[in-house]
Design a protein around this motif. Sequence first.
Motif, mmCIF file in Angstrom:
data_model
loop_
_atom_site.group_PDB
_atom_site.id
_atom_site.type_symbol
_atom_site.label_atom_id
_atom_site.label_comp_id
_atom_site.label_asym_id
_atom_site.label_seq_id
_atom_site.Cartn_x
_atom_site.Cartn_y
_atom_site.Cartn_z
ATOM 1 N N ASP A 1 -3.825 10.931 7.103
ATOM 2 C CA ASP A 1 -4.907 10.319 7.872
ATOM 3 C C ASP A 1 -5.368 9.011 7.235
ATOM 4 O OD1 ASP A 1 -6.277 11.766 5.741
ATOM 5 O OD2 ASP A 1 -8.123 11.392 6.863
ATOM 6 N N TYR A 2 -5.269 8.912 5.911
ATOM 7 C CA TYR A 2 -5.619 7.655 5.252
ATOM 8 C C TYR A 2 -4.544 6.604 5.546
ATOM 9 C CZ TYR A 2 -7.642 4.658 1.583
ATOM 10 O OH TYR A 2 -8.238 3.634 0.880
ATOM 11 N N ALA A 3 -3.286 7.019 5.573
ATOM 12 C CA ALA A 3 -2.210 6.094 5.920
ATOM 13 C C ALA A 3 -2.420 5.532 7.318
ATOM 14 C CB ALA A 3 -0.861 6.799 5.831
ATOM 15 N N LEU A 4 -2.801 6.394 8.248
ATOM 16 C CA LEU A 4 -3.069 5.939 9.613
ATOM 17 C C LEU A 4 -4.239 4.966 9.648
ATOM 18 C CD1 LEU A 4 -2.581 9.355 11.436
ATOM 19 C CD2 LEU A 4 -1.088 7.350 11.634
ATOM 20 N N GLN A 5 -5.270 5.248 8.871
ATOM 21 C CA GLN A 5 -6.412 4.332 8.815
ATOM 22 C C GLN A 5 -5.999 2.999 8.208
ATOM 23 O OE1 GLN A 5 -10.220 5.806 7.316
ATOM 24 N NE2 GLN A 5 -10.552 3.885 6.219
ATOM 25 N N MET A 6 -5.243 3.042 7.129
ATOM 26 C CA MET A 6 -4.765 1.807 6.501
ATOM 27 C C MET A 6 -4.005 0.949 7.513
ATOM 28 S SD MET A 6 -3.189 3.070 2.852
ATOM 29 C CE MET A 6 -4.204 3.553 1.466
ATOM 30 N N LEU B 1 0.839 -1.192 0.000
ATOM 31 C CA LEU B 1 0.000 0.000 0.000
ATOM 32 C C LEU B 1 0.876 1.244 0.000
ATOM 33 C CD1 LEU B 1 -2.410 -1.074 2.908
ATOM 34 C CD2 LEU B 1 -2.751 -1.460 0.453
ATOM 35 N N ALA B 2 0.379 2.314 -0.601
ATOM 36 C CA ALA B 2 1.064 3.603 -0.531
ATOM 37 C C ALA B 2 0.033 4.709 -0.671
ATOM 38 C CB ALA B 2 2.117 3.728 -1.631
ATOM 39 N N THR B 3 0.239 5.797 0.065
ATOM 40 C CA THR B 3 -0.643 6.956 -0.017
ATOM 41 C C THR B 3 0.123 8.213 0.360
ATOM 42 O OG1 THR B 3 -2.737 7.936 0.739
ATOM 43 C CG2 THR B 3 -1.458 6.707 2.364
ATOM 44 N N ILE C 1 5.068 10.600 1.415
ATOM 45 C CA ILE C 1 4.570 9.344 0.858
ATOM 46 C C ILE C 1 4.799 8.261 1.902
ATOM 47 C CG2 ILE C 1 4.658 7.737 -1.066
ATOM 48 C CD1 ILE C 1 3.904 10.656 -1.802
ATOM 49 N N ARG C 2 3.753 7.561 2.259
ATOM 50 C CA ARG C 2 3.857 6.514 3.280
ATOM 51 C C ARG C 2 3.523 5.166 2.660
ATOM 52 N NH1 ARG C 2 2.219 11.144 5.977
ATOM 53 N NH2 ARG C 2 3.356 11.548 7.928
ATOM 54 N N ASP C 3 4.432 4.214 2.860
ATOM 55 C CA ASP C 3 4.239 2.847 2.373
ATOM 56 C C ASP C 3 3.901 1.925 3.534
ATOM 57 O OD1 ASP C 3 5.700 2.021 -0.629
ATOM 58 O OD2 ASP C 3 5.843 4.082 0.099
ATOM 59 N N LEU C 4 3.139 0.902 3.238
ATOM 60 C CA LEU C 4 2.828 -0.169 4.179
ATOM 61 C C LEU C 4 2.938 -1.495 3.439
ATOM 62 C CD1 LEU C 4 -0.309 1.441 5.843
ATOM 63 C CD2 LEU C 4 1.834 0.952 7.028
ATOM 64 N N ALA D 1 4.988 -6.630 7.587
ATOM 65 C CA ALA D 1 6.251 -7.033 6.963
ATOM 66 C C ALA D 1 7.232 -5.870 7.009
ATOM 67 C CB ALA D 1 6.010 -7.488 5.529
ATOM 68 N N PHE D 2 7.136 -5.059 8.058
ATOM 69 C CA PHE D 2 8.048 -3.944 8.264
ATOM 70 C C PHE D 2 8.219 -3.742 9.761
ATOM 71 C CE2 PHE D 2 3.760 -2.364 8.007
ATOM 72 C CZ PHE D 2 3.656 -1.349 8.942
ATOM 73 N N ASP D 3 9.344 -3.145 10.151
ATOM 74 C CA ASP D 3 9.666 -3.001 11.568
ATOM 75 C C ASP D 3 9.524 -1.572 12.085
ATOM 76 O OD1 ASP D 3 10.350 -5.730 11.851
ATOM 77 O OD2 ASP D 3 12.318 -5.319 10.961
ATOM 78 N N ALA D 4 9.711 -0.595 11.221
ATOM 79 C CA ALA D 4 9.651 0.802 11.641
ATOM 80 C C ALA D 4 8.202 1.289 11.663
ATOM 81 C CB ALA D 4 10.500 1.657 10.711
ATOM 82 N N GLU D 5 8.041 2.598 11.814
ATOM 83 C CA GLU D 5 6.690 3.164 11.830
ATOM 84 C C GLU D 5 5.979 2.942 10.509
ATOM 85 O OE1 GLU D 5 4.460 7.378 13.060
ATOM 86 O OE2 GLU D 5 6.614 7.352 12.647
ATOM 87 N N TRP D 6 6.749 3.063 9.435
ATOM 88 C CA TRP D 6 6.231 2.839 8.080
ATOM 89 C C TRP D 6 7.199 1.945 7.336
ATOM 90 C CZ3 TRP D 6 1.448 4.568 7.942
ATOM 91 C CH2 TRP D 6 1.097 5.652 8.749
ATOM 92 N N ALA D 7 6.720 1.302 6.286
ATOM 93 C CA ALA D 7 7.591 0.472 5.462
ATOM 94 C C ALA D 7 8.491 1.350 4.604
ATOM 95 C CB ALA D 7 6.746 -0.441 4.573
ATOM 96 N N GLU D 8 9.612 0.776 4.167
ATOM 97 C CA GLU D 8 10.460 1.463 3.203
ATOM 98 C C GLU D 8 9.708 1.600 1.882
ATOM 99 O OE1 GLU D 8 13.527 2.715 3.562
ATOM 100 O OE2 GLU D 8 13.562 2.169 5.698
#
Length: 240
Positions: A184-189, A178-180, A230-233, A202-209
């Motif tokens: 607020d949508y990233a937080l909801q996701m 996922l990416a946005t 840009i935030r990835d999950l 499948a990530f360890d930090a706050e957000w994925a690389e």
Amino acid sequence: MAEPGTHRTSPVSFVRRGGRMSDAQERAWEELSPFYRFDAPRDSASTSVHPDARFIPEQEYGRTAPFIVEIGSGQGHAIVSAATARPDTDFLAVEVYVGGLARTMLDADREGAKNLRVIEANAPEVLETLLPEGSADEIWIFFSDPWHKKRHHKRRMIKDGFGATAGRALRDGGVLRLATDWEDYALQMREVMDAAPEFARAFDAEWAERFDGRAMTAFERKGIEKGRDIRDLTYRRVAR
């Protein structure tokens, strides 16, 4: 209007937009559709998929290979780039805007990407019934409509219950990316997917690389230029 029992029992995550296709897009729709486009049998609406319809990857591509689905492929820049770079993998672009699908077919044809198919369809129906259970190796959803007004949040694709929808189509161990550019949508996701029993982070930090397989598109660049992060999950399908 949908009839009782059909898929249209909840708001869709898109609004059909009009607009005339260019001459090149019109030609692509006519000339390239026989090869690239999966003409899904319809149910109650023009983008509905009949619940008995099936997209069998081995039949559509004529081989057994890794299979990646992009939901909301837009103009197709990301998926055409990926299909061109990865000829050993099969790709399916799911979009509701015929102009975007026509552009996707044009670009795929120009690049010689024969491992790509497109479908004009409401994405949840593709994941819920059209694809065989556990058939996808990855599902990509990049920059889906954030429906930023609170009263429209019910239209967001990634909401309660989406884990089951995506989890059905993914194989055990498969990946949801996922990416946005809307915080607020990233937080909801993240909240929705963290709570989904079908998935694990499948990530360890706050957000994925940032996923390095995602081509930089004009859409993503525009978000960056406007100062949005840009935030990835990334989530992995747990064993059934």
